[in-house]
Design a protein around this motif. Structure first.
Motif, PDB file in Angstrom:
ATOM      1  N   GLY A 142      -7.239  22.109  15.064  1.00  0.00           N
ATOM      2  CA  GLY A 142      -6.568  20.893  14.697  1.00  0.00           C
ATOM      3  C   GLY A 142      -5.034  20.711  15.124  1.00  0.00           C
ATOM      4  N   ASN A 143      -4.394  21.597  15.338  1.00  0.00           N
ATOM      5  CA  ASN A 143      -3.004  21.416  15.514  1.00  0.00           C
ATOM      6  C   ASN A 143      -2.870  20.834  17.119  1.00  0.00           C
ATOM      7  N   LEU A 144      -4.052  21.317  18.106  1.00  0.00           N
ATOM      8  CA  LEU A 144      -4.091  20.978  19.416  1.00  0.00           C
ATOM      9  C   LEU A 144      -4.401  19.241  19.439  1.00  0.00           C
ATOM     10  N   PHE A 145      -5.140  19.045  18.711  1.00  0.00           N
ATOM     11  CA  PHE A 145      -5.717  17.795  18.438  1.00  0.00           C
ATOM     12  C   PHE A 145      -4.630  16.975  17.852  1.00  0.00           C
ATOM     13  N   THR A 146      -3.759  17.288  16.899  1.00  0.00           N
ATOM     14  CA  THR A 146      -2.643  16.664  16.035  1.00  0.00           C
ATOM     15  C   THR A 146      -1.698  16.369  17.437  1.00  0.00           C
ATOM     16  N   ILE A 147      -1.321  17.226  18.187  1.00  0.00           N
ATOM     17  CA  ILE A 147      -0.450  17.387  19.115  1.00  0.00           C
ATOM     18  C   ILE A 147      -0.767  16.098  20.218  1.00  0.00           C
TER      19      ILE A 147
END
Length: 222
Positions: free
Chosen positions: A128-133
């Motif tokens: 989720g962090n990667l997609f949010t970034i």
């Protein structure tokens, strides 16, 4: 009937891509600045087909599953760099330095994310962090594009190829920013709600692909 509709919608990450790809086959001559977008379409189709294949494989081989989550994470990274190259290829009059700095800032954020439990190769769920970034930096690109167009006082830009691609992308990242941010925590708290949230993502992805198809169809602005 509802079950069939559900199955079709769940496959939207694959068939949605065939909308712009079909348009590309009909109108193969496209400007050079759209090459990164075309590359993305082909890479995305290959990656999403692989994810769906692994999903079906896992259904038939319980206990011997192969996670497709690293492929989704890789898709996120490739999508960012393809669209980043697209924005740089536009050669806008304003904010050129920022267009080139954003990929470096993105890489720093990705490297920092690798130190968390949600790195690119984390197999238990998507990062989720990667997609949010990714969504954050692509939104920055979209905003810089609109600001540049306004500053350059571009007229009749609504039907231009670049405007259609950016608008589709802007809708996609704005809609999905909070989906990506809260999706992973929701998997543990409420899996059904998390699944419904991903339906929002798929709907936005269809919109993105439709706008890209419109861009491929639109005449080149002189």
């Amino acid at each position: 009937m509802l079950h069939i509709a559900r199955e079709i919608f769940d496959l939207s990450e694959v068939w949605a891509l065939t909308i712009p790809i079909t348009q590309l086959i009909l109108k193969p001559k496209q400007p050079s600045f759209l090459r990164p977008v075309i590359l993305y379409l082909l890479l995305a189709l290959a990656l999403n087909l692989t994810c769906d294949f692994l999903s079906e494989y896992n259904k038939m081989h319980r206990g011997d599953e192969i996670s497709n989550n690293p492929i989704y994470n890789l898709h996120s990274v490739l999508r960012f760099f393809c669209f980043s190259y697209f924005f740089i290829s536009l050669k806008q009059k304003f904010y050129k330095s920022l267009d080139r700095i954003l990929p470096l800032l993105y890489l720093v954020a990705v490297v920092i994310n690798l130190t968390t439990s949600q790195g690119i190769f984390y197999k238990y769920n998507i990062s989720g962090n990667l997609f949010t970034i990714e969504a954050f930096f692509l939104l920055c690109y979209c905003m810089l594009y609109y600001l540049s167009q306004l500053k350059a006082e571009v007229k009749e830009m609504r039907h231009s190829k670049d405007f259609l691609v950016v608008t589709g992308l802007a809708i996609y990242v704005v809609v999905n920013f909070f989906v990506f941010l809260f999706y992973v925590p929701l998997i543990k708290e409420n899996a059904m709600l998390a699944n419904n949230m991903w339906d929002v993502h798929n709907s936005a992805y269809i919109i993105l692909c439709t706008f890209i198809a419109k861009a491929l169809y639109a005449p080149l602005r002189s």
